[in-house]
Design a protein around this motif. Structure first.
Motif, mmCIF file in Angstrom:
data_model
loop_
_atom_site.group_PDB
_atom_site.id
_atom_site.type_symbol
_atom_site.label_atom_id
_atom_site.label_comp_id
_atom_site.label_asym_id
_atom_site.label_seq_id
_atom_site.Cartn_x
_atom_site.Cartn_y
_atom_site.Cartn_z
ATOM 1 N N MET A 27 76.077 92.718 155.002
ATOM 2 C CA MET A 27 76.848 93.358 153.944
ATOM 3 C C MET A 27 78.225 92.714 153.815
ATOM 4 O O MET A 27 78.740 92.545 152.707
ATOM 5 N N TRP A 28 78.839 92.356 154.930
ATOM 6 C CA TRP A 28 80.130 91.665 154.874
ATOM 7 C C TRP A 28 79.985 90.337 154.134
ATOM 8 O O TRP A 28 80.840 89.959 153.336
ATOM 9 N N ILE A 30 77.535 89.448 151.937
ATOM 10 C CA ILE A 30 77.198 89.673 150.526
ATOM 11 C C ILE A 30 78.432 90.110 149.742
ATOM 12 O O ILE A 30 78.715 89.584 148.659
ATOM 13 N N SER A 31 79.162 91.078 150.287
ATOM 14 C CA SER A 31 80.338 91.575 149.578
ATOM 15 C C SER A 31 81.407 90.496 149.467
ATOM 16 O O SER A 31 82.037 90.341 148.415
ATOM 17 N N TYR A 34 80.404 88.133 146.771
ATOM 18 C CA TYR A 34 80.599 88.753 145.456
ATOM 19 C C TYR A 34 82.073 88.735 145.060
ATOM 20 O O TYR A 34 82.416 88.389 143.925
ATOM 21 N N TRP A 179 79.966 98.321 140.987
ATOM 22 C CA TRP A 179 79.373 97.446 141.997
ATOM 23 C C TRP A 179 80.444 96.956 142.964
ATOM 24 O O TRP A 179 80.241 96.925 144.190
ATOM 25 N N LEU A 183 80.565 97.673 147.030
ATOM 26 C CA LEU A 183 80.613 96.584 148.003
ATOM 27 C C LEU A 183 81.925 96.594 148.780
ATOM 28 O O LEU A 183 81.951 96.246 149.964
ATOM 29 N N TRP A 184 83.006 96.994 148.124
ATOM 30 C CA TRP A 184 84.286 97.106 148.833
ATOM 31 C C TRP A 184 84.199 98.173 149.919
ATOM 32 O O TRP A 184 84.752 98.018 151.006
ATOM 33 N N THR A 186 81.469 99.013 151.577
ATOM 34 C CA THR A 186 80.701 98.471 152.701
ATOM 35 C C THR A 186 81.508 97.409 153.449
ATOM 36 O O THR A 186 81.285 97.191 154.635
ATOM 37 N N HIS A 187 82.430 96.756 152.756
ATOM 38 C CA HIS A 187 83.236 95.712 153.390
ATOM 39 C C HIS A 187 84.296 96.325 154.302
ATOM 40 O O HIS A 187 84.504 95.854 155.425
#
Length: 236
Positions: A27-28, A30-31, A34, A179, A183-184, A186-187
């Motif tokens: 996740m880190w 991917i985010s 992005y 989105w 993602l932020w 999860t980051h």
């Protein structure tokens, strides 16, 4: 034999830590990818807003201190609402800047006119609602309440927010921002407010991440044929 047991323990620890942390590492990555490939101005919704907001010049404005002479003014801002000038005084009072008349809140029609001044003219309004309160995970979680949320006919599920208390245009929200927000979250691993980098979860995973990396280095060191050859040469 002892070294072999140590290697097995380190290998197991490295393997299970990798499995446990793998999803978060993914996740880190991917985010982070992005974030690096997106334009932050687009995330803020600047593409839906007018580049230059028209400003109206007013005359015959009364002095703010003349409205209530005994009240001390610590902050003041001029707002245009339905084509009329208003003072927003001390972050709590909306007063007509020419008549001194108090305005408790703006109307839906006022909110639509305010949004029209900021948003692109070609956008079509499909609805407007009033918000009294929002949850911790709302996309308007830090905005002034109550507020009006205005919907537009776009594939991006575009929304604009206007404060009902002072008539200030607050922000816009759309699909790409949502989105980004997810993602932020999860980051940062802040699943409440999104922006806290000092959460126990983030600190724990950061430490475990370091442990995983160092265990990998240690595993390589104690199991590397090259290191064993170097040690043998030193012993002779």
């Amino acid at each position: 034999m002892a070294k072999r047991k140590t290697a097995i323990l380190i290998r197991k620890a490295h393997r299970y830590l990798g499995i446990f942390l793998g999803i978060q590492f993914l996740m880190w990555t991917i985010s982070g990818t992005y974030f690096s490939w997106t334009d932050i101005d687009d995330i803020h919704g600047d593409q839906f807003r007018l580049e230059h907001v028209r400003k109206t010049a007013y005359s015959n404005l009364i002095s703010p201190s003349a409205i209530e002479p005994e009240e001390k003014i610590t902050s003041i801002a001029l707002r245009e609402i339905a084509g009329e000038p208003y003072y927003w005084i001390n972050d709590q009072k909306l007063v007509h800047a020419q008549t001194g008349r108090l305005k408790n809140e703006i109307l839906e029609s006022d909110a639509l006119q305010i949004a029209e001044r900021y948003m692109l003219q070609e956008l079509k309004v499909t609805g407007i609602e009033r918000l009294e309160q929002v949850g911790k995970h709302s996309e308007y979680r830090n905005g002034r309440l109550p507020a009006y949320v205005i919907s537009y006919e776009t594939p991006n599920n575009l929304l604009a927010y206007v404060s009902a208390r002072d008539g200030a245009f607050q922000t816009v929200r759309h699909r790409d921002w949502r989105w980004f927000d997810f993602l932020w979250m999860t980051h940062t691993m802040d699943y409440e407010g999104r922006d806290d980098f000092n959460t126990i979860i983030l600190r724990t995973f950061s430490i475990l991440g370091l442990v995983t990396v160092f265990s990998g280095f240690l595993l390589w060191y104690i199991s590397s044929p090259t290191i064993r050859k170097i040690k043998k040469r030193k012993n002779y």
